[in-house]
Design a protein around this motif. Structure first.
Motif, PDB file in Angstrom:
ATOM      1  N   LEU A  17      -9.404  -6.346 -11.279  1.00 52.65           N
ATOM      2  CA  LEU A  17     -10.545  -6.689 -10.569  1.00 52.65           C
ATOM      3  C   LEU A  17     -10.231  -6.294  -9.257  1.00 52.65           C
ATOM      4  O   LEU A  17     -11.285  -5.672  -8.274  1.00 52.65           O
ATOM      5  N   TYR A  18      -8.869  -6.822  -8.501  1.00 58.74           N
ATOM      6  CA  TYR A  18      -8.913  -6.423  -7.158  1.00 58.74           C
ATOM      7  C   TYR A  18      -8.488  -5.025  -6.968  1.00 58.74           C
ATOM      8  O   TYR A  18      -8.765  -4.485  -5.875  1.00 58.74           O
ATOM      9  N   GLN A  19      -7.750  -4.532  -8.002  1.00 62.20           N
ATOM     10  CA  GLN A  19      -7.311  -3.135  -7.614  1.00 62.20           C
ATOM     11  C   GLN A  19      -8.784  -2.218  -7.689  1.00 62.20           C
ATOM     12  O   GLN A  19      -9.064  -1.286  -6.730  1.00 62.20           O
ATOM     13  N   LEU A  20      -9.819  -2.699  -8.505  1.00 59.68           N
ATOM     14  CA  LEU A  20     -11.137  -1.919  -8.646  1.00 59.68           C
ATOM     15  C   LEU A  20     -11.572  -2.028  -6.930  1.00 59.68           C
ATOM     16  O   LEU A  20     -12.195  -1.013  -6.492  1.00 59.68           O
ATOM     17  N   LEU A  21     -11.837  -3.201  -6.516  1.00 57.69           N
ATOM     18  CA  LEU A  21     -12.455  -3.239  -5.266  1.00 57.69           C
ATOM     19  C   LEU A  21     -11.681  -2.790  -4.202  1.00 57.69           C
ATOM     20  O   LEU A  21     -12.317  -2.132  -3.245  1.00 57.69           O
ATOM     21  N   CYS A  22     -10.340  -2.630  -4.148  1.00 59.90           N
ATOM     22  CA  CYS A  22      -9.596  -1.755  -3.110  1.00 59.90           C
ATOM     23  C   CYS A  22      -9.812  -0.649  -3.225  1.00 59.90           C
ATOM     24  O   CYS A  22      -9.936   0.092  -2.025  1.00 59.90           O
ATOM     25  N   HIS A  82       1.081  -6.140  -5.089  1.00 55.76           N
ATOM     26  CA  HIS A  82       1.098  -5.036  -5.890  1.00 55.76           C
ATOM     27  C   HIS A  82      -0.120  -3.957  -5.715  1.00 55.76           C
ATOM     28  O   HIS A  82       0.054  -3.006  -5.329  1.00 55.76           O
ATOM     29  N   VAL A  83      -1.085  -4.631  -5.712  1.00 58.32           N
ATOM     30  CA  VAL A  83      -2.576  -4.076  -5.524  1.00 58.32           C
ATOM     31  C   VAL A  83      -2.640  -3.199  -4.128  1.00 58.32           C
ATOM     32  O   VAL A  83      -3.156  -2.097  -4.053  1.00 58.32           O
ATOM     33  N   GLU A  84      -2.164  -4.208  -3.210  1.00 60.67           N
ATOM     34  CA  GLU A  84      -2.549  -3.562  -1.850  1.00 60.67           C
ATOM     35  C   GLU A  84      -1.327  -2.590  -1.610  1.00 60.67           C
ATOM     36  O   GLU A  84      -1.540  -1.372  -0.776  1.00 60.67           O
ATOM     37  N   TRP A  85      -0.181  -2.390  -2.203  1.00 67.41           N
ATOM     38  CA  TRP A  85       0.799  -1.540  -1.761  1.00 67.41           C
ATOM     39  C   TRP A  85       0.280  -0.279  -2.361  1.00 67.41           C
ATOM     40  O   TRP A  85       0.683   0.694  -1.858  1.00 67.41           O
ATOM     41  N   ILE A  86      -0.115  -0.304  -3.583  1.00 70.90           N
ATOM     42  CA  ILE A  86      -0.739   0.887  -4.683  1.00 70.90           C
ATOM     43  C   ILE A  86      -1.813   1.454  -3.739  1.00 70.90           C
ATOM     44  O   ILE A  86      -1.780   2.752  -3.461  1.00 70.90           O
ATOM     45  N   THR A  87      -2.688   0.639  -3.246  1.00 74.03           N
ATOM     46  CA  THR A  87      -4.030   1.248  -2.496  1.00 74.03           C
ATOM     47  C   THR A  87      -3.399   1.806  -1.124  1.00 74.03           C
ATOM     48  O   THR A  87      -3.899   2.921  -0.688  1.00 74.03           O
ATOM     49  N   GLU A  88      -2.535   1.302  -0.456  1.00 72.89           N
ATOM     50  CA  GLU A  88      -2.266   2.044   0.793  1.00 72.89           C
ATOM     51  C   GLU A  88      -1.397   3.051   0.379  1.00 72.89           C
ATOM     52  O   GLU A  88      -1.347   3.929   1.008  1.00 72.89           O
ATOM     53  N   CYS A  89      -0.661   3.344  -0.649  1.00 75.24           N
ATOM     54  CA  CYS A  89       0.097   4.418  -1.083  1.00 75.24           C
ATOM     55  C   CYS A  89      -0.914   5.664  -1.416  1.00 75.24           C
ATOM     56  O   CYS A  89      -0.644   6.638  -1.070  1.00 75.24           O
ATOM     57  N   ILE A  90      -1.914   5.248  -2.081  1.00 74.31           N
ATOM     58  CA  ILE A  90      -2.827   6.224  -2.466  1.00 74.31           C
ATOM     59  C   ILE A  90      -3.453   6.732  -1.327  1.00 74.31           C
ATOM     60  O   ILE A  90      -3.710   8.099  -0.993  1.00 74.31           O
ATOM     61  N   ALA A  91      -4.033   5.740  -0.206  1.00 76.83           N
ATOM     62  CA  ALA A  91      -4.802   6.185   1.057  1.00 76.83           C
ATOM     63  C   ALA A  91      -3.606   7.105   1.851  1.00 76.83           C
ATOM     64  O   ALA A  91      -4.135   7.974   2.406  1.00 76.83           O
ATOM     65  N   HIS A  92      -2.174   7.024   1.786  1.00 79.22           N
ATOM     66  CA  HIS A  92      -1.293   7.784   2.594  1.00 79.22           C
ATOM     67  C   HIS A  92      -1.388   9.180   1.864  1.00 79.22           C
ATOM     68  O   HIS A  92      -1.447  10.002   2.516  1.00 79.22           O
ATOM     69  N   LEU A  93      -1.300   9.079   0.560  1.00 76.49           N
ATOM     70  CA  LEU A  93      -1.287  10.383  -0.003  1.00 76.49           C
ATOM     71  C   LEU A  93      -2.497  11.250   0.156  1.00 76.49           C
ATOM     72  O   LEU A  93      -2.577  12.341   0.577  1.00 76.49           O
ATOM     73  N   ARG A  94      -3.794  10.782   0.271  1.00 75.81           N
ATOM     74  CA  ARG A  94      -5.157  11.394   0.667  1.00 75.81           C
ATOM     75  C   ARG A  94      -5.080  11.646   1.866  1.00 75.81           C
ATOM     76  O   ARG A  94      -5.687  12.780   2.280  1.00 75.81           O
ATOM     77  N   ALA A  95      -4.621  10.925   2.818  1.00 75.86           N
ATOM     78  CA  ALA A  95      -4.667  11.248   3.924  1.00 75.86           C
ATOM     79  C   ALA A  95      -3.827  12.451   4.543  1.00 75.86           C
ATOM     80  O   ALA A  95      -4.069  13.206   5.411  1.00 75.86           O
ATOM     81  N   ARG A  96      -2.929  12.737   3.563  1.00 76.77           N
ATOM     82  CA  ARG A  96      -1.929  13.831   3.694  1.00 76.77           C
ATOM     83  C   ARG A  96      -2.087  15.050   2.842  1.00 76.77           C
ATOM     84  O   ARG A  96      -1.225  15.883   2.782  1.00 76.77           O
ATOM     85  N   ASP A  97      -3.237  14.792   2.192  1.00 72.19           N
ATOM     86  CA  ASP A  97      -3.609  15.935   1.357  1.00 72.19           C
ATOM     87  C   ASP A  97      -2.359  16.102   0.247  1.00 72.19           C
ATOM     88  O   ASP A  97      -2.141  17.200  -0.247  1.00 72.19           O
ATOM     89  N   LEU A  98      -1.625  14.868  -0.284  1.00 72.12           N
ATOM     90  CA  LEU A  98      -0.616  15.174  -1.276  1.00 72.12           C
ATOM     91  C   LEU A  98      -1.247  14.701  -2.519  1.00 72.12           C
ATOM     92  O   LEU A  98      -2.141  14.031  -2.698  1.00 72.12           O
ATOM     93  N   ALA A  99      -0.711  15.340  -3.436  1.00 67.74           N
ATOM     94  CA  ALA A  99      -1.444  15.368  -4.800  1.00 67.74           C
ATOM     95  C   ALA A  99      -0.603  14.132  -5.821  1.00 67.74           C
ATOM     96  O   ALA A  99      -1.108  13.759  -6.745  1.00 67.74           O
TER      97      ALA A  99
END
Ligand code: NAP
Length: 539
Positions: free
Chosen positions: A24-29, A449-466
């Protein structure tokens, strides 16, 4: 007749498996904070995860209600009111439904949908997910939020299929409930679940026989309705509660004493244990700092609880069986209870030691041990779970070059920070083995965990990393750290615990959760991210 529409593959940014606290929280994030297209797939007919399934009598959380909740939103913390010191299963379900409705999450959750397979396609850099009903999805990120205790472990006892009565596993409890009145009931298992269920079942069963293989410590929960004063205090102190759960090794809102049991004078030590026993709950473990690291210290707590068992249980032979505990206190997950030991003073309850005389067979009439037959109408298996790895490995998850996760983990789980597996790019495992998870108050571990994963995905997207995946060397180092952390405690001394996978025949014996403490683990994860995701390969 027109031909049926072709099955379409839905393309997503992220696919989440599971709609419990984590999903639920991962979806929200991911949906509301990062704006991704996200789908949650969930086997159950509703939200709740482990709480959806574990509806057995007496099911209640051992974490105190004011800390067994999300803390990401202070308003949510203030508006929700728990009614008791420990929330009961139906109240937790109401809470999770409230959260799902408040944040409009259900529209992106597909219920009654079990994931059959998830295969990584390297050329497309996408996960291809198939459900048992044949629906297909592809996603850049795959996040498992499948829980640690969600695969029921029904023991393989010969003859079960011939049993003429009814049998249930506590982790797959029927929604309509079970009426025990007038029935001869057998409960197999005296872990946290059995210890909660036994006193409640005893109230209505004609006779209850408990089949105990390993005797267990338990401390009174001292559950009570929350006072208006306490409810107000919670609302006024949301930030402090959140801070405390983040500062402690187990994510609970209480601190571990700095005193050492071994250097406290005997009378004073006894008085402190008495006070902790009266207070009740998992805090008992926090009475002294050395209980989980020094066997001599632990022995003092173990002796205290054994003494309580002998005081409470009036039949000396029964008391002796209950107190014949073969592991250090809290080396297995310590249960807390409401009238567990007192229940053995009831006329309609008896205890059978199946370590001395193991269960050999289930006959049409009941349970047969090496010593005799116990006629039963209902058998309740409170026999636990294929914990932590079970929910992941029952799916066909394949990474690069078709590598099956089950094969990658043949000798036990190997990953980095409990979050990612080498060879499985863009797969994240919320509260995976190798993270503190079950050694922590779960919502605290989950939010981190959910917040770390969310920030990690945001980091990838901000840098165009796949892609992100762990460096195999980082995995080796982390596995060593998980082992070292466990070996610095008394936890591995409970050699048959589910922390080690020892409760499931054939499962590799590896200490699965990270025992170095939640606060310390949080710092490690933050440092890794701050150093540009050190130990991960980003491309
Ligand atoms: P568990 O701790 O694994 O206990 C299972 C019990 O069944 C043990 O007593 C085990 O004996 C016995 N058993 C298993 N197979 C058996 C067999 N073939 N014959 C005889 N006895 C057998 O499982 P659980 O009680 O469901 O608890 C699992 C975890 O869920 C807990 O540790 C806790 O983390 C969580 N939980 C939490 C709460 C809560 O917060 N309130 C409540 C319930 C559960 P052995 O010890 O000899 O293997």
């Amino acid at each position: 007749m027109t031909s049926p529409p072709e099955a379409k593959t839905r393309e997503l940014d992220a696919l989440i498996i599971g709609a419990g606290f984590s999903g639920l929280y991962q979806l929200l994030c991911l949906r509301d904070r990062l704006g991704l297209s996200v789908q949650v797939l969930e086997t159950a007919g509703g939200v709740g995860g482990t709480w959806y399934w574990n509806r057995y009598p007496g099911a209640r959380c051992d974490s105190e209600s004011h800390a067994y909740c999300y803390t990401f939103n202070a308003e949510l913390m203030r508006e929700w009111q728990w009614s008791e010191r420990y929330p009961e299963q139906p109240e937790i379900m109401r809470y999770l439904n409230h959260v799902a409705d408040r944040f409009d999450l259900k529209r992106d959750i597909r219920f009654n949908t079990r994931v059959a397979s998830a295969h990584y396609n390297e050329a497309a850099n996408r996960w291809h997910v198939r459900t048992e009903a044949g629906e297909e999805f592809t996603a850049t990120f795959l996040i498992t939020a499948v829980g640690c205790l969600s695969t029921a472990n029904v023991p393989n006892i010969p003859g079960l299929e011939t049993f003429a009565g009814r049998w249930y596993h506590t982790g797959q409890w029927p929604h309509e409930g079970v009426d025990f009145s007038g029935q001869r009931v057998g409960v197999v298992g005296t872990g946290s679940t059995g210890i909660q269920a036994i006193p409640v079942i005893a109230e209505t069963a004609a006779h209850l026989t408990v089949f105990q293989r390993t005797a267990n410590y338990s401390v009174p929960a001292r559950n009570v309705p929350l006072t208006e004063d306490f409810k107000r205090w919670v609302k006024e102190n949301t930030a402090e509660i959140r801070h405390a759960t983040r500062a402690t090794p187990n994510g609970h809102p209480f601190f571990i004493s700095e005193r050492l049991a071994v250097s406290t004078p005997v009378e004073e030590r006894q008085a402190l244990y008495e006070a902790a026993w009266e207070k009740g709950g998992l805090q008992f473990r926090a009475t002294f700092q050395d209980l989980l690291v020094d066997k001599e210290a632990n022995d003092t707590a173990a002796a205290f609880i054994r003494g309580k068992i002998s005081e409470i249980v009036t039949n000396p032979a029964t008391a002796a069986k209950l107190a014949d505990i073969d592991h250090p206190y809290a080396a297995k997950r310590p249960p807390i209870d409401t009238d567990y030991f007192e229940t053995y003073n009831r006329e309609n309850v008896s205890l059978v030691d199946v370590r001395a005389a193991p269960i050999e067979w289930i006959t049409p009439q009941g349970i047969r041990t090496r010593e005799g037959d116990y006629p039963l109408d209902i058998i309740v298996f409170a026999t636990g779970f294929d914990a932590m790895t079970g929910p992941l490995l029952r799916m066909d998850i394949r990474g690069r070059n078709g590598l099956l996760l089950k094969e990658a983990w043949e000798a036990g789980p190997r990953n980095y920070l409990g979050l990612q597996v080498a060879g499985f790019p863009n797969l994240f495992t919320v509260t995976g083995p190798g993270s503190p998870s079950v050694l922590c108050n779960m919502p605290v571990a989950i939010e981190q965990h959910v917040e770390w994963i969310t920030e990690c995905i945001a980091h990838l997207r901000a840098r165009d990393l796949a892609r992100i995946e762990p460096d195999p060397d980082a995995v080796d180092r982390w596995v060593d750290q998980v082992n070292e952390a466990a070996n610095a405690t008394l936890l591995p001394l409970a050699t048959h615990s589910w922390y080690l996978g020892a409760n499931v025949p054939g499962k590799p014996r590896v200490f699965m959760p990270y025992a170095g403490g939640m606060a310390h683990y949080r710092q490690i994860c933050s440092d890794v991210a701050a150093r540009g995701y050190e130990g991960f390969v980003l491309s």
